[in-house]
Scaffold this motif. Structure first.
Motif, PDB file in Angstrom:
ATOM      1  N   LYS A   1       0.830  -1.210   0.000  1.00 47.27           N
ATOM      2  CA  LYS A   1       0.000   0.000   0.000  1.00 47.27           C
ATOM      3  C   LYS A   1       0.858   1.250   0.000  1.00 47.27           C
ATOM      4  CE  LYS A   1      -4.067  -1.884   2.273  1.00 47.27           C
ATOM      5  NZ  LYS A   1      -4.959  -1.829   3.418  1.00 47.27           N
ATOM      6  N   THR A   2       2.051   1.163   0.581  1.00 47.29           N
ATOM      7  CA  THR A   2       2.932   2.329   0.680  1.00 47.29           C
ATOM      8  C   THR A   2       3.870   2.469  -0.519  1.00 47.29           C
ATOM      9  OG1 THR A   2       4.521   1.022   1.945  1.00 47.29           O
ATOM     10  CG2 THR A   2       2.894   2.294   3.202  1.00 47.29           C
ATOM     11  N   ALA A   3       3.714   1.622  -1.527  1.00 51.93           N
ATOM     12  CA  ALA A   3       4.589   1.677  -2.705  1.00 51.93           C
ATOM     13  C   ALA A   3       4.413   3.001  -3.442  1.00 51.93           C
ATOM     14  CB  ALA A   3       4.298   0.516  -3.646  1.00 51.93           C
ATOM     15  N   THR A   4       5.481   3.451  -4.045  1.00 46.94           N
ATOM     16  CA  THR A   4       5.482   4.689  -4.824  1.00 46.94           C
ATOM     17  C   THR A   4       4.641   4.519  -6.088  1.00 46.94           C
ATOM     18  OG1 THR A   4       7.724   5.097  -4.023  1.00 46.94           O
ATOM     19  CG2 THR A   4       7.008   6.377  -5.932  1.00 46.94           C
ATOM     20  N   GLN A   5       3.907   5.552  -6.460  1.00 47.30           N
ATOM     21  CA  GLN A   5       3.129   5.522  -7.698  1.00 47.30           C
ATOM     22  C   GLN A   5       4.071   5.433  -8.897  1.00 47.30           C
ATOM     23  OE1 GLN A   5      -0.049   5.235  -8.325  1.00 47.30           O
ATOM     24  NE2 GLN A   5      -0.710   5.389  -6.198  1.00 47.30           N
ATOM     25  N   GLY A   6       3.707   4.636  -9.880  1.00 40.93           N
ATOM     26  CA  GLY A   6       4.532   4.445 -11.067  1.00 40.93           C
ATOM     27  C   GLY A   6       4.832   5.727 -11.819  1.00 40.93           C
TER      28      GLY A   6
ATOM     29  N   THR B   1       5.162   1.740 -21.648  1.00 45.38           N
ATOM     30  CA  THR B   1       4.206   0.676 -21.933  1.00 45.38           C
ATOM     31  C   THR B   1       3.335   0.325 -20.739  1.00 45.38           C
ATOM     32  OG1 THR B   1       5.877  -0.981 -21.393  1.00 45.38           O
ATOM     33  CG2 THR B   1       5.615  -0.396 -23.718  1.00 45.38           C
ATOM     34  N   GLN B   2       3.806   0.617 -19.540  1.00 44.86           N
ATOM     35  CA  GLN B   2       3.021   0.259 -18.368  1.00 44.86           C
ATOM     36  C   GLN B   2       3.390   1.164 -17.205  1.00 44.86           C
ATOM     37  OE1 GLN B   2       2.825  -3.599 -15.663  1.00 44.86           O
ATOM     38  NE2 GLN B   2       2.343  -4.052 -17.782  1.00 44.86           N
ATOM     39  N   GLU B   3       2.370   1.553 -16.481  1.00 49.60           N
ATOM     40  CA  GLU B   3       2.573   2.403 -15.313  1.00 49.60           C
ATOM     41  C   GLU B   3       1.481   2.076 -14.313  1.00 49.60           C
ATOM     42  OE1 GLU B   3       1.469   6.886 -14.758  1.00 49.60           O
ATOM     43  OE2 GLU B   3       3.271   6.726 -15.985  1.00 49.60           O
ATOM     44  N   LYS B   4       1.879   1.614 -13.155  1.00 46.42           N
ATOM     45  CA  LYS B   4       0.913   1.305 -12.097  1.00 46.42           C
ATOM     46  C   LYS B   4       1.599   1.514 -10.761  1.00 46.42           C
ATOM     47  CE  LYS B   4       1.984  -3.606 -12.415  1.00 46.42           C
ATOM     48  NZ  LYS B   4       1.480  -4.926 -12.731  1.00 46.42           N
ATOM     49  N   LYS B   5       0.858   1.379  -9.702  1.00 46.58           N
ATOM     50  CA  LYS B   5       1.425   1.590  -8.379  1.00 46.58           C
ATOM     51  C   LYS B   5       2.630   0.662  -8.181  1.00 46.58           C
ATOM     52  CE  LYS B   5       0.247   2.039  -3.589  1.00 46.58           C
ATOM     53  NZ  LYS B   5      -0.453   3.178  -3.087  1.00 46.58           N
ATOM     54  N   GLY B   6       3.762   1.261  -7.860  1.00 49.51           N
ATOM     55  CA  GLY B   6       4.972   0.494  -7.596  1.00 49.51           C
ATOM     56  C   GLY B   6       5.765   0.081  -8.814  1.00 49.51           C
ATOM     57  N   PHE B   7       5.367   0.521 -10.022  1.00 52.71           N
ATOM     58  CA  PHE B   7       6.044   0.017 -11.225  1.00 52.71           C
ATOM     59  C   PHE B   7       5.836   0.944 -12.415  1.00 52.71           C
ATOM     60  CE2 PHE B   7       6.077  -2.676 -15.071  1.00 52.71           C
ATOM     61  CZ  PHE B   7       7.320  -3.287 -14.936  1.00 52.71           C
ATOM     62  N   SER B   8       6.901   1.081 -13.214  1.00 48.21           N
ATOM     63  CA  SER B   8       6.804   1.774 -14.495  1.00 48.21           C
ATOM     64  C   SER B   8       7.750   1.085 -15.474  1.00 48.21           C
ATOM     65  CB  SER B   8       7.170   3.251 -14.352  1.00 48.21           C
ATOM     66  OG  SER B   8       6.943   3.926 -15.577  1.00 48.21           O
TER      67      SER B   8
ATOM     68  N   SER C   1      12.769  -0.775 -16.734  1.00 44.75           N
ATOM     69  CA  SER C   1      11.734  -0.633 -15.713  1.00 44.75           C
ATOM     70  C   SER C   1      12.308  -0.203 -14.371  1.00 44.75           C
ATOM     71  CB  SER C   1      10.967  -1.950 -15.535  1.00 44.75           C
ATOM     72  OG  SER C   1      11.815  -2.950 -15.002  1.00 44.75           O
ATOM     73  N   ILE C   2      11.427   0.371 -13.574  1.00 46.78           N
ATOM     74  CA  ILE C   2      11.713   0.703 -12.180  1.00 46.78           C
ATOM     75  C   ILE C   2      10.563   0.138 -11.371  1.00 46.78           C
ATOM     76  CG2 ILE C   2      12.039   2.510 -10.449  1.00 46.78           C
ATOM     77  CD1 ILE C   2      12.969   4.384 -12.690  1.00 46.78           C
ATOM     78  N   SER C   3      10.911  -0.569 -10.282  1.00 50.32           N
ATOM     79  CA  SER C   3       9.863  -1.095  -9.412  1.00 50.32           C
ATOM     80  C   SER C   3      10.214  -0.868  -7.948  1.00 50.32           C
ATOM     81  CB  SER C   3       9.620  -2.580  -9.683  1.00 50.32           C
ATOM     82  OG  SER C   3      10.805  -3.319  -9.498  1.00 50.32           O
ATOM     83  N   ASP C   4       9.199  -0.634  -7.170  1.00 43.41           N
ATOM     84  CA  ASP C   4       9.334  -0.444  -5.733  1.00 43.41           C
ATOM     85  C   ASP C   4       9.327  -1.830  -5.091  1.00 43.41           C
ATOM     86  OD1 ASP C   4       8.930   0.099  -2.992  1.00 43.41           O
ATOM     87  OD2 ASP C   4       7.759   1.895  -3.436  1.00 43.41           O
ATOM     88  N   THR C   5      10.355  -2.163  -4.330  1.00 41.59           N
ATOM     89  CA  THR C   5      10.462  -3.496  -3.731  1.00 41.59           C
ATOM     90  C   THR C   5       9.816  -3.577  -2.351  1.00 41.59           C
ATOM     91  OG1 THR C   5      12.611  -3.058  -2.729  1.00 41.59           O
ATOM     92  CG2 THR C   5      12.613  -3.956  -4.965  1.00 41.59           C
TER      93      THR C   5
ATOM     94  N   LEU D   1      14.321   9.687  -3.867  1.00 41.01           N
ATOM     95  CA  LEU D   1      12.871   9.577  -3.875  1.00 41.01           C
ATOM     96  C   LEU D   1      12.401   8.864  -2.616  1.00 41.01           C
ATOM     97  CD1 LEU D   1      10.267  10.035  -5.552  1.00 41.01           C
ATOM     98  CD2 LEU D   1      10.632   7.782  -6.532  1.00 41.01           C
ATOM     99  N   LYS D   2      11.435   9.420  -1.969  1.00 38.47           N
ATOM    100  CA  LYS D   2      10.901   8.809  -0.722  1.00 38.47           C
ATOM    101  C   LYS D   2       9.601   8.136  -0.993  1.00 38.47           C
ATOM    102  CE  LYS D   2      14.087  10.458   1.974  1.00 38.47           C
ATOM    103  NZ  LYS D   2      15.115   9.708   2.476  1.00 38.47           N
TER     104      LYS D   2
END
Length: 170
Positions: A52-57, A76-83, A98-102, A169-170
């Motif tokens: 729930k606390t993941a960074t927005q894509g 191609t894709q952007e969602k909460k925790g991922f772009s 890609s970048i993803s919040d772990t 980025l926080k």
């Protein structure tokens, strides 16, 4: 008299249909083969892929490398925790970036024994087509989509991300 008898027959038929349909609908349904799995998956709250606390894509997009020198970057894709964006050149898909919040996942554990660094951050090779680095809690990945895009190309493109900005980025 014939009219009265016809109404009685029709009324009897309608009453039979009503009784039959209500009796059938109150019979308990036999569980289907997927019902239990559906129940478990909709009730499961642990180990969600995205915390729930993941960074927005959308926050990640500004850290992706710029296109240029004949390269195109296509998100191609952007969602909460991922772009994610495709890296293209000459109409050919070369790689996925890609970048993803772990946060809330165990994705960062693979970096704990890493001896390799890219851009000053721990790096791992995943199979023969993926290279990933860990920037704080964010995984930055390059995935080859064409045989011409080698590990050295993936490392070069990972360094083109704004890694210092991402680390703040926080």
């Amino acid at each position: 008299m014939i009219l009265h008898r016809g109404r009685t027959v029709v009324a009897a038929l309608l009453l039979s249909v009503v009784l039959l349909t209500t009796a059938c609908s109150s019979t308990p349904k036999t569980p289907g083969r997927f019902d239990q799995v559906q129940k478990e998956s909709t009730q499961q709250k642990k180990n969600l892929a995205v915390a729930k606390t993941a960074t927005q894509g959308s926050e990640f997009n500004k850290f992706f490398p710029d296109a240029g020198d004949g390269y195109q970057r296509v998100y191609t894709q952007e969602k909460k925790g991922f772009s994610e964006a495709k890296l293209k050149k000459g109409g050919k898909d070369l790689a996925l970036l890609s970048i993803s919040d772990t946060t809330g996942t165990d994705a960062a554990t693979k970096f704990s024994k890493s001896t390799k660094k890219i851009g000053g951050y721990p790096a791992v090779e995943v199979g023969k087509t993926q290279t990933a680095i860990l920037v704080g809690k964010y995984q930055v990945k390059a995935l080859s989509r064409d045989l011409s895009f080698k590990a050295s190309d993936r490392a070069d493109w990972l360094q083109k991300f704004n890694l210092d900005g991402l680390s703040k980025l926080k």
